[in-house]
Every structure is written in structure tokens, then in C-alpha cells.
Write a protein that holds these residues in place. Structure first.
Motif, PDB file in Angstrom:
ATOM      1  N   ALA A   1       7.832   0.597 -12.196  1.00 12.16           N
ATOM      2  CA  ALA A   1       7.126   1.393 -11.300  1.00 12.16           C
ATOM      3  C   ALA A   1       7.540   0.793  -9.920  1.00 12.16           C
ATOM      4  CB  ALA A   1       5.680   1.517 -11.506  1.00 12.16           C
ATOM      5  N   ASP A   2       7.447  -0.396  -9.656  1.00 16.28           N
ATOM      6  CA  ASP A   2       7.704  -1.247  -8.461  1.00 16.28           C
ATOM      7  C   ASP A   2       9.074  -0.746  -7.787  1.00 16.28           C
ATOM      8  OD1 ASP A   2       8.221  -2.922  -6.049  1.00 16.28           O
ATOM      9  OD2 ASP A   2       6.757  -4.363  -7.318  1.00 16.28           O
ATOM     10  N   PRO A   3       9.015  -0.094  -6.531  1.00 17.00           N
ATOM     11  CA  PRO A   3      10.378   0.404  -6.038  1.00 17.00           C
ATOM     12  C   PRO A   3      11.212  -0.835  -5.758  1.00 17.00           C
ATOM     13  CG  PRO A   3       8.425   0.663  -4.410  1.00 17.00           C
ATOM     14  CD  PRO A   3       7.940   0.509  -5.840  1.00 17.00           C
ATOM     15  N   LYS A   4      10.723  -1.911  -5.791  1.00 11.54           N
ATOM     16  CA  LYS A   4      11.544  -2.974  -5.284  1.00 11.54           C
ATOM     17  C   LYS A   4      12.045  -3.741  -6.472  1.00 11.54           C
ATOM     18  CE  LYS A   4       8.229  -5.495  -3.386  1.00 11.54           C
ATOM     19  NZ  LYS A   4       7.480  -4.265  -4.048  1.00 11.54           N
ATOM     20  N   HIS A   5      11.633  -3.288  -7.795  1.00 10.31           N
ATOM     21  CA  HIS A   5      12.427  -3.647  -8.998  1.00 10.31           C
ATOM     22  C   HIS A   5      13.666  -3.764  -8.904  1.00 10.31           C
ATOM     23  CE1 HIS A   5      12.418  -4.757 -13.134  1.00 10.31           C
ATOM     24  NE2 HIS A   5      13.166  -3.786 -13.504  1.00 10.31           N
ATOM     25  N   VAL A   6      14.494  -4.913  -9.404  1.00  7.97           N
ATOM     26  CA  VAL A   6      15.736  -4.945  -9.763  1.00  7.97           C
ATOM     27  C   VAL A   6      16.045  -4.771 -11.167  1.00  7.97           C
ATOM     28  CG1 VAL A   6      17.869  -6.229  -9.500  1.00  7.97           C
ATOM     29  CG2 VAL A   6      16.183  -6.335  -7.575  1.00  7.97           C
ATOM     30  N   PRO A   7      16.704  -3.854 -11.696  1.00  7.48           N
ATOM     31  CA  PRO A   7      16.987  -3.763 -13.361  1.00  7.48           C
ATOM     32  C   PRO A   7      17.499  -4.861 -13.815  1.00  7.48           C
ATOM     33  CG  PRO A   7      17.663  -1.653 -12.094  1.00  7.48           C
ATOM     34  CD  PRO A   7      17.283  -2.574 -11.005  1.00  7.48           C
ATOM     35  N   GLY A   8      16.898  -5.320 -14.917  1.00 10.92           N
ATOM     36  CA  GLY A   8      17.446  -6.333 -15.667  1.00 10.92           C
ATOM     37  C   GLY A   8      16.610  -7.649 -15.232  1.00 10.92           C
ATOM     38  N   THR A   9      15.890  -7.619 -14.229  1.00  9.59           N
ATOM     39  CA  THR A   9      15.101  -9.005 -13.653  1.00  9.59           C
ATOM     40  C   THR A   9      14.114  -9.305 -14.681  1.00  9.59           C
ATOM     41  OG1 THR A   9      15.676  -8.403 -11.565  1.00  9.59           O
ATOM     42  CG2 THR A   9      13.838  -9.995 -11.757  1.00  9.59           C
ATOM     43  N   LYS A  10      13.763 -10.412 -15.130  1.00 14.69           N
ATOM     44  CA  LYS A  10      12.853 -10.848 -15.983  1.00 14.69           C
ATOM     45  C   LYS A  10      12.188 -12.078 -15.403  1.00 14.69           C
ATOM     46  CE  LYS A  10      14.610  -8.684 -20.219  1.00 14.69           C
ATOM     47  NZ  LYS A  10      13.382  -7.782 -20.427  1.00 14.69           N
TER      48      LYS A  10
END
Length: 616
Positions: free
Chosen positions: A319-328
Motif C-alpha cells: 500500500a506504500d507508494p514508495k514500495h519497491v516490488p520484490g523488496t523484503k
């Protein structure tokens, strides 16, 4: 304007060094509270102040000293700020054709921007209806408008009727308002009413005064007392207060200087207190599931929550617009000797429970989640206030127009109780979308409506996957039950306010209405029917007061998620404390009621802990 200050006083201290970082050895606390908003923030602070080592986990950071959040006048900027915003994309119904007509539908253009509207560019990805939440220390109380309003007595008493627990009686719940507030405006010796400078309402030559007096006439108030009533205390006490139609002065959880007072303030004050209360705050930590003891493997035994699993790092949730797909982030486990308390909010609390194996068994099995306890009510019963507005452009600037706030009853209200909360003034508010609100210039005039006690709570929050970084699927199913009557109540409210606009006279008149009925508002003008307005509200109503997805209920209710002490049914050591616990939508604005139940939950938990300790 009247203000109320919650007794959560801001501490002027840098707290970064106080926040916990991932530890190599297991962390153990008495209590773990997940979520720092109006439900979890005050609760964690109260537990620590009672002497219990408490961990408060927050997925976002701390913006307590950022003026965008600290000064309540910037609430629109705060709600749009990518630094803390979580975007949930929701539906209002199961009907794709109806959904496609929502004017503020949002699309991902693929180039880092949003398109809002009904004619997206080619290749744009449909997102839905934006429902922003705040991932920040203090939760959504850090980006809202700070309006403090109380539920009707019946909204509290329904819990008594469902559970038999008289501690929820409305007359008893008032004490929790007293505990969270520091009143800054009532005159000494007057327990019920506040007073303010409303001199504009005494000026008969002003258009807004004429509107005010006409509203008074149309809602059964005395127009001669209108100027006096606009300063009435909206949090007043009285046996018939829920049936009282009147103008009021809005109350806010802010200081008289407009400084936001929120759970962030109380958390900071608790951490900074020389008493050294045992509160630890872990920021940028996403709880992925609740941990249970081995009793889950023993047939007939009752599982106990013993801790949580946490993924640490910023912007981990999608939901965070700063989220980078694949980031854990790194995963750790943290343990609670006494209890785990989920306060993630109306969307995230049911999601966390389901990811932990607590929820509808069939839904959990669909995603391969081992069932700890089959609780079909988790994520169901989602409700919200219906909201809309009468918005127009006046013939002259309205920026000096005094604000009108009123609670009233439409002629078709199902009971004697008030069913509409409205406020009118020089502002535009039409819901939420990226970049809201629309700026119409200094001639805009709006009467915003909040519908009280909606008859339908048919919405749901369901898992999209077993991945804790995914957002859930959210569908409010607006107007599913009793919808026609609710819509007619909204229409009748709009008709009353529109009729009052006709009394504005020069210089504001005529007011060019943009919605729900387009055209000039003037005596004798009738531009659209009730049916047309009902269709408008059905398609364009919005909301931002979600509640009830982990509802308290009686032992005989198969959809009850919690008992009256916030305990999750079928397990031990696990509670939920946030707006999701309300069986019905709590009045017009849930922020203050949620803070009230947070303090109540702390009282219940501390009393139970001390009673248990005496037995040992």
C-alpha cells in the motif's frame, strides 16, 4: 473555533535513540501492541505507565515534529504525503458497471503518475477508489482533520445489549472522554457548553447569516437564537442529546493554536517522562503474523498467542507508494509473556488475524494458511458513514464566510434521532483521490454531509494472498441493505441545505451548484428530481470512517470476533483494540471514540493482569 486538547501532551525531545532496532537475541515483553493509531497508541502508553514492559510496533516512521503533521491546518497535505500514505484501492459494490461511474476512479498511468476520472489514457491500469490510511507513529490521527465527535448513546449501548457487559453503557463511556481530553474552552463552572466569538452570525447583512437563519427555520430551530447556537458545545451532556437538532461548534483533537494532539503526542510524552516508563517503540516494522504456542497442535486445547513475527524495513507493505516490488526485510520473532494486542486498523487487523490462522476457515484454506480457530466474522461486517456534499460557486468570494456546523434530522429519518452531521463553509471536499481536493477558487461554497447510522454493514476485507506484504481486497458494498432509505435521507438533507442557499441574497447569490444538481440556486429554481439525486449519491458517495471488521458480539453470535473485553474468541492472550471492534459505525467521526475505547481496553487489561498476579 472551539478546540479540545487530548491530554497526550507532546514531548519536546528527540526520540530516535529510544526506538528499538532488530536484536540478535529474542525480545520478550509483557505486552506487544501492533499499531500506534488511536487504538494502539494510547493503549501501549497506558500499559507502560502501569509498569508493564510494552513493545509498540509501527510499520511507518515518526513525523511528530514535521509541521505538515504537527499543525492540523495542513491535514490535506498530510493525507496526500507519500512519506506516510498507504493507498488502499477499494470497491463500493460488486457491480463493475456501477463502479465504472465513480467520478474519482483512479488509474496507474505507468509513468509514475495517477489519472483520476472516467476517461483514462490508453494502457492505464485500473486501481479503483482510493482510501488512504497513514503508516506513521500516531496512525490516521496524524493525517485526519482532527474532528472530535461522539457516537449516539445507542452505539455504545448496543454492546451492552449484545454482551450483557454494563461497563459499555453510554453514561459510563463518558468518563473515557474525560480521561483523554484537556478541555481548553469551556467556561469555569459550566460543565456542558462552550462559547466562542461568532460575531459574523449576528450580522444580518451577511449572506452566510441569512443561510444560517434559513437552516434554523427549516430544521425546527429558532432563527433568533442561531447566532447563540453556533457556539454550542458539540460534546455536550444530556439525556436527549441524540434527538437534539442544533447548530454547534466543532471540536478538534488540537490545541487552541491548531497544534495536532494525537496518540503520537502521548507516546512521545510517555517515552520522555523522567519516570522511565517501560515503553519501547519499534518503527518501520511490518507484523506478518501472530505466533501461537504448541497447543494449536493438540486437539481440544485452546491456542495461546505468544508473540509476533516481524519483517523490518521501510516501505515493505504494498500500500506504500514508495514500495519497491520484490523488496523484503529481515524476519524476527518477538515474544509476549502476557498478551499480543492487534491495533492495525479496520483493514490490517483482520488481515493480520487471517494471516495468523484466525478467521473464516474456508478462506484460510484457500491460501494454504493453517487454521488456528475458525472465526467467520473476521473481516466481515465492514461499515462506514455515507458522505456527500452540496457544492457550488458563489457570485462573490466566500473566504470570509463563517462555518456552520449542525446535527439534524431529516423528515424521513427512521427514528427521532438525528441522522445527518453537516458543515457548511468556504471549502471543497468531495472525497479522496491522489491530489485531492479540487481547488475551485475563492468563491466555492460547500455543505458537506455525513450520514449517521447507515443501515448497511455488508462490506468485507478478504485476503488477496498469503503474502503479508499484499494489501487485502476491500469491498464496502454501499447501500446493500436499506440503501433506498439511506439514499433518500441524503437527498432530503441536500434539499434542506439547498433551500437555505436560496436565502443567501447578495453578494453570494446566485450560487451555481455543481452537484448533485447542476445550475443556479435561486428562489423558484428546481433542476433535478429526488430520484436523480439518489442516483448521484448512489454512484458518488464516498467515505473515510471504516469500522467493524473485528466486531464485539455475544456468545450466541457466530459472527462475533471479540468478547466485550476485546479478547479474540477461541484463543488466549490475543485482543484487538481499534475501530474494527465496533459492532456498528460509531457516530460521525471515529477518531475520538477509538481513543476512548483504547483507554477502556487499557483499564480492562490492567485490571485483569493485577487480578491474575494476586492469584499467583
Amino acid at each position: 473555533m472551539h478546540y479540545r486538547l487530548l491530554s497526550f501532551i507532546t514531548a519536546s525531545v528527540a526520540l530516535q535513540a529510544t526506538y528499538a532496532s532488530p536484536a540478535l537475541s529474542p525480545e520478550v515483553y509483557d505486552y506487544i501492541v501492533v499499531g500506534s493509531g488511536p487504538g494502539g497508541g494510547p493503549l501501549a502508553a497506558e500499559l507502560a505507565r502501569a509498569g508493564y514492559p510494552t513493545l509498540l510496533i509501527e510499520a511507518g516512521g515518526d513525523e511528530g515534529e514535521n509541521p505538515t503533521y504537527a499543525e492540523i491546518q495542513h491535514f490535506n497535505e498530510a493525507a496526500n504525503d507519500e512519506a506516510t500514505r498507504w493507498d488502499f484501492w477499494v470497491k463500493h459494490s460488486d457491480d463493475p458497471e456501477r463502479e465504472a461511474k465513480f467520478e474519482h476512479t483512479t488509474w496507474d498511468t505507468g509513468d509514475g503518475t495517477f489519472y483520476v476520472g472516467l476517461d483514462p489514457p490508453e494502457g492505464a491500469k485500473y486501481l479503483g477508489i482510493q482510501y488512504p490510511r497513514a503508516a506513521v507513529l500516531g496512525g490516521c490521527a496524524m493525517h485526519n482533520a482532527g474532528v472530535c465527535s461522539l457516537p449516539a448513546d445507542d452505539d455504545w449501548n448496543i454492546i451492552v445489549n449484545k454482551t450483557g457487559d454494563t461497563s459499555w453503557e453510554a453514561k459510563n463511556m463518558r468518563k473515557y472522554l474525560k480521561k483523554i481530553e484537556k478541555n481548553e474552552y469551556l467556561l469555569p463552572g459550566n460543565p456542558d457548553h462552550g462559547y466562542d466569538d461568532a460575531s459574523w452570525a449576528k450580522n444580518e447583512s451577511l449572506s452566510q447569516t441569512r443561510i444560517l437563519k434559513k437552516i434554523a427555520e427549516l430544521t425546527g430551530q429558532d432563527p433568533k437564537k442561531a447566532a447563540e447556537l453556533v457556539s454550542r458545545d458539540i460534546l455536550e451532556v444530556g439525556d436527549d442529546v441524540d434527538e437534539t437538532v442544533s447548530f454547534y461548534n466543532m471540536a478538534f483533537h488540537a490545541t487552541a493554536k491548531g497544534e495536532r494532539s494525537s496518540p503520537n503526542s502521548y507516546i512521545r510524552a510517555t517515552l520522555a517522562d523522567p519516570a522511565g516508563y517501560p515503553l519501547t517503540v519499534k518503527l518501520h516494522a511490518l507484523v506478518t503474523r501472530v505466533l501461537f504456542d504448541n497447543a494449536t497442535l493438540i486437539p481440544g486445547s485452546t491456542p495461546r498467542a505468544i508473540g509476533v513475527e516481524v519483517m523490518t524495513g521501510p516501505s515493505l507493505y504494498r500500500a506504500d507508494p514508495k514500495h519497491v516490488p520484490g523488496t523484503k526485510g529481515p524476519i524476527s520473532q518477538i515474544y509476549a509473556k502476557r498478551e499480543v494486542i492487534i491495533s492495525g486498523g479496520v483493514f490490517n487487523s483482520p488481515q493480520i488475524l487471517k494471516l495468523s490462522g484466525v478467521g473464516p476457515a474456508e478462506e484460510l484454506k484457500k491460501f494454504g494458511i493453517p487454521v488456528v480457530v475458525d472465526l467467520p466474522g473476521v473481516g466481515e461486517n465492514l461499515g462506514d458513514n455515507y458522505e456527500g456534499s452540496l457544492l457550488g460557486i458563489a457570485s462573490s468570494p466566500t473566504n470570509n464566510a463563517g462555518q456552520i456546523t449542525l446535527l439534524f434530522r431529516t423528515p424521513n429519518a427512521p427514528t427521532k434521532k438525528r441522522n445527518i452531521y453537516a458543515w457548511c463553509g468556504s471549502f471543497s471536499f468531495e472525497g479522496f483521490w491522489p491530489g485531492f481536493p479540487t481547488w475551485y477558487g475563492n468563491k466555492v461554497y460547500t455543505c458537506a454531509l455525513v450520514h449517521l447510522a447507515p443501515k448497511s454493514q455488508a462490506g468485507s476485507v478478504k485476503l488477496r494472498s498469503a503474502n503479508p506484504q499484499d494489501t487485502p481486497e476491500i469491498n464496502f458494498r454501499f447501500f446493500e441493505h436499506g440503501g433506498d432509505h439511506d439514499l433518500q435521507e441524503l437527498v432530503e438533507a441536500a434539499n434542506i441545505l439547498r433551500e437555505a442557499w436560496k436565502a443567501a441574497g447578495e453578494p453570494m447569490a446566485p450560487i451555481e451548484e455543481l452537484h448533485p444538481c447542476k445550475g443556479p440556486v435561486q428562489p423558484g429554481s428546481e433542476r433535478c428530481s429526488d430520484e436523480e439525486q439518489k442516483e448521484y449519491f448512489k454512484l458518488q458517495a464516498y467515505s473515510h470512517h471504516a469500522s467493524s471488521t473485528c466486531a464485539i458480539g455475544g456468545d450466541d453470535d457466530p459472527m462475533a470476533v471479540l468478547d466485550s473485553k476485546f479478547r479474540v474468541r477461541g484463543v488466549k492472550g490475543l485482543r484487538v483494540v481499534d475501530a474494527s471492534v465496533f459492532p456498528v459505525v460509531p457516530g460521525a467521526f471515529p477518531s475520538c471514540p477509538t481513543m476512548m475505547i483504547s483507554v477502556k481496553a487499557a483499564e480492562d487489561i490492567i485490571e485483569e493482569a493485577r487480578r491474575t498476579d494476586k492469584k499467583l
